[in-house]
Design a protein around this motif. Structure first.
Motif, PDB file in Angstrom:
ATOM      1  N   ALA A 242      25.549 102.469  11.755  1.00 36.18           N
ATOM      2  CA  ALA A 242      26.729 101.603  11.857  1.00 36.18           C
ATOM      3  C   ALA A 242      26.663 100.718  13.099  1.00 36.18           C
ATOM      4  O   ALA A 242      27.029  99.541  13.052  1.00 36.18           O
ATOM      5  N   CYS A 243      26.215 101.276  14.209  1.00 36.44           N
ATOM      6  CA  CYS A 243      26.114 100.479  15.438  1.00 36.44           C
ATOM      7  C   CYS A 243      25.024  99.421  15.319  1.00 36.44           C
ATOM      8  O   CYS A 243      25.153  98.329  15.876  1.00 36.44           O
ATOM      9  N   ARG A 244      23.942  99.747  14.616  1.00 42.22           N
ATOM     10  CA  ARG A 244      22.916  98.724  14.371  1.00 42.22           C
ATOM     11  C   ARG A 244      23.521  97.552  13.599  1.00 42.22           C
ATOM     12  O   ARG A 244      23.286  96.383  13.926  1.00 42.22           O
ATOM     13  N   TRP A 245      24.287  97.881  12.566  1.00 45.61           N
ATOM     14  CA  TRP A 245      24.886  96.822  11.752  1.00 45.61           C
ATOM     15  C   TRP A 245      25.849  95.986  12.590  1.00 45.61           C
ATOM     16  O   TRP A 245      25.822  94.756  12.528  1.00 45.61           O
TER      17      TRP A 245
ATOM     18  N   VAL B  27      25.661  91.966  13.504  1.00 44.69           N
ATOM     19  CA  VAL B  27      26.766  91.070  13.158  1.00 44.69           C
ATOM     20  C   VAL B  27      27.140  90.184  14.333  1.00 44.69           C
ATOM     21  O   VAL B  27      27.435  88.987  14.169  1.00 44.69           O
ATOM     22  N   VAL B  28      27.122  90.727  15.543  1.00 41.27           N
ATOM     23  CA  VAL B  28      27.453  89.946  16.736  1.00 41.27           C
ATOM     24  C   VAL B  28      26.482  88.782  16.894  1.00 41.27           C
ATOM     25  O   VAL B  28      26.890  87.646  17.170  1.00 41.27           O
ATOM     26  N   TYR B  29      25.195  89.039  16.707  1.00 38.05           N
ATOM     27  CA  TYR B  29      24.205  87.958  16.812  1.00 38.05           C
ATOM     28  C   TYR B  29      24.363  86.943  15.688  1.00 38.05           C
ATOM     29  O   TYR B  29      24.294  85.721  15.920  1.00 38.05           O
ATOM     30  N   LEU B  30      24.568  87.422  14.481  1.00 37.30           N
ATOM     31  CA  LEU B  30      24.670  86.492  13.350  1.00 37.30           C
ATOM     32  C   LEU B  30      25.861  85.558  13.513  1.00 37.30           C
ATOM     33  O   LEU B  30      25.724  84.330  13.392  1.00 37.30           O
ATOM     34  N   TRP B  31      27.036  86.118  13.813  1.00 40.16           N
ATOM     35  CA  TRP B  31      28.207  85.265  13.952  1.00 40.16           C
ATOM     36  C   TRP B  31      28.143  84.423  15.227  1.00 40.16           C
ATOM     37  O   TRP B  31      28.628  83.281  15.248  1.00 40.16           O
ATOM     38  N   GLY B  32      27.551  84.980  16.295  1.00 35.73           N
ATOM     39  CA  GLY B  32      27.385  84.173  17.500  1.00 35.73           C
ATOM     40  C   GLY B  32      26.556  82.932  17.234  1.00 35.73           C
ATOM     41  O   GLY B  32      26.850  81.840  17.749  1.00 35.73           O
TER      42      GLY B  32
ATOM     43  N   SER C 297      19.290 102.550   6.974  1.00 35.18           N
ATOM     44  CA  SER C 297      20.620 102.299   7.543  1.00 35.18           C
ATOM     45  C   SER C 297      21.629 102.021   6.443  1.00 35.18           C
ATOM     46  O   SER C 297      22.762 102.519   6.481  1.00 35.18           O
ATOM     47  N   LEU C 298      21.244 101.223   5.451  1.00 34.88           N
ATOM     48  CA  LEU C 298      22.159 100.924   4.348  1.00 34.88           C
ATOM     49  C   LEU C 298      22.504 102.185   3.557  1.00 34.88           C
ATOM     50  O   LEU C 298      23.649 102.359   3.111  1.00 34.88           O
TER      51      LEU C 298
ATOM     52  N   VAL D 154      35.388 100.402   8.467  1.00 36.99           N
ATOM     53  CA  VAL D 154      35.358  99.746   9.780  1.00 36.99           C
ATOM     54  C   VAL D 154      34.480  98.498   9.751  1.00 36.99           C
ATOM     55  O   VAL D 154      34.853  97.438  10.273  1.00 36.99           O
ATOM     56  N   LEU D 155      33.310  98.596   9.131  1.00 39.90           N
ATOM     57  CA  LEU D 155      32.318  97.526   9.232  1.00 39.90           C
ATOM     58  C   LEU D 155      32.588  96.334   8.323  1.00 39.90           C
ATOM     59  O   LEU D 155      32.245  95.200   8.681  1.00 39.90           O
TER      60      LEU D 155
END
Length: 397
Positions: A123-126, A130-135, A253-254, A266-267
């Motif tokens: 979950a933390c990897r995902w 997400v932070v990088y993708l949206w950034g 992870s998935l 949450v995710l």
């Protein structure tokens, strides 16, 4: 004896993840101490109008309690993290300016670490990706490319006096930042590109630290721990030597996430709600739009009479605005951004509701309607004009 050692009963990768999150959160809070105390003159923005504000010294004691929960979590992880998450959420209700993007990321990842070990790592990897993708996605706009690269590398020319070709190379690197961030969010999942990506992530954040640090802009130093944390989290979450004959990191992870309903609850909002930011229905701070130049913006215009009525400290934020439109503007621009940063040590919330809150707090110094005006460019595209009790649209972008 083992209880005396932090994370004694935790595997190494999870211990590094937890320790990084706790330390980065602690440093970020300490660097932004003024925003957590109810003593600054910059107007607070409670989530509810009736939400009470703790007076001194209780506000300081509450803040110390938040810090202590992070320290205690090194030994008593679950109760310490749960206590911090609850205290932090209550503090956010008292002032939405506390919802900084770095804190939002830490808060969500700390919550995810309460899941079982393998699920927590997945979950933390995902969330990290997400932070990088949206950034990166948020920075893909014309205003970013027109303004940010030149501003970001200006210390290289003005302070370091690097040759023109070096400054141009840095500017090009910053301009490629959005595409690099998106690429990082994808390439971290694959063993073939992971090691190179981790090295590039390290280089990126070191360059950002240098440009924002004392040798560069010397600005917004509350994000310095965030840049260091992003390096540490990348190396902790994404192994460079995966086990042989194991499924790919993405597939593994998935599979973990599909098996955890709580992780998905949450995710999924964390991943998808930033889409609503483009219509102004989800905050930019929660969409990782920092330095994207895509946030809502506001200009506050005032008259000489208004400036004269201000306290001496606030007068320094009123700067002449020549060639103004007397119908919608004024001879002075009230620059509230440095007021927010100098008072709170963090940027103020870039949302129309916060601009309206600032506008209302300044009305006490206006004696005539034209003394105080505001033009707000909303994230959804509208441009709104504020004067006295009236609000109306000027134009659409």
């Amino acid at each position: 004896m083992t209880r005396a050692i932090p994370f004694a009963d935790t595997d190494r990768r999870s211990a590094v993840l937890r320790g990084t999150l706790l330390l980065a959160t602690l440093l970020g809070l300490m660097a932004s101490t003024p925003v957590w105390l109810n003593r600054h003159t910059f107007p607070q923005l409670p989530l509810f109008h009736s939400f009470p504000a703790l007076p001194a010294p209780w506000d300081g004691m509450y803040f110390i309690a938040m810090l202590l929960t992070l320290v205690a979590a090194a030994w008593f992880y679950r109760p310490g993290v749960i206590a911090f998450l609850a205290l932090c959420l209550i503090a956010y209700c008292g002032d939405q300016n506390r919802a900084q993007p770095w804190l939002y990321m830490y808060w969500m990842m700390l919550l995810l670490t309460l899941l079982p070990k393998d699920t927590a790592l997945a979950a933390c990897r995902w969330a990290f990706v997400v932070v990088y993708l949206w950034g990166g996605i948020q920075k893909c706009n014309a205003t970013f490319f027109a303004k940010v690269p030149a501003w970001f590398v200006s210390p290289a020319a003005d302070k370091w006096h690097l040759p023109a070709f070096a400054v141009d190379a840095l500017r090009l690197a910053v301009a490629s930042g959005p595409f690099l961030e998106i690429a990082f969010g994808i390439s971290l999942w694959f063993a073939l590109t992971r090691r190179v990506t981790l090295v590039l992530i390290t280089m990126l954040h070191v360059v950002v630290l240098v440009l924002l640090g004392p040798l560069g802009h010397d600005y917004n130093w509350v994000v310095w721990p965030w840049n260091l944390a992003m390096i540490a989290l990348a190396w902790a979450l994404f192994p460079t030597k995966p086990p042989e004959r194991a499924p790919s990191l993405l597939n593994a992870s998935l599979a973990q996430l599909r098996a955890s309903r709580l992780a998905l609850v949450v995710l999924l909002p964390f991943t998808l709600l930033p889409i609503l930011n483009y219509s102004g229905r989800w905050d930019s701070a929660f969409s990782f739009a920092l330095y994207s130049e895509s946030n809502a913006s506001a200009n506050i215009f005032v008259t000489q009479r208004f400036v004269d009525a201000l306290p001496p400290k606030l007068r320094t934020y009123a700067i002449p605005f020549p060639n103004y439109d007397p119908q919608h503007q004024g001879p002075f621009l009230f620059n509230f951004a440095p007021w927010a940063y100098e008072e709170m040590r963090v940027p103020s919330l870039s949302e129309p509701r916060n601009f309206r809150n600032i506008f209302q707090s300044l009305r006490r110094y206006a004696t005539q309607p034209e003394d105080l005006r505001m033009i707000v460019g909303e994230r959804g595209g509208r441009v709104m004009f504020y004067q006295d009790d009236t609000v109306w649209p000027l134009q659409a972008k």
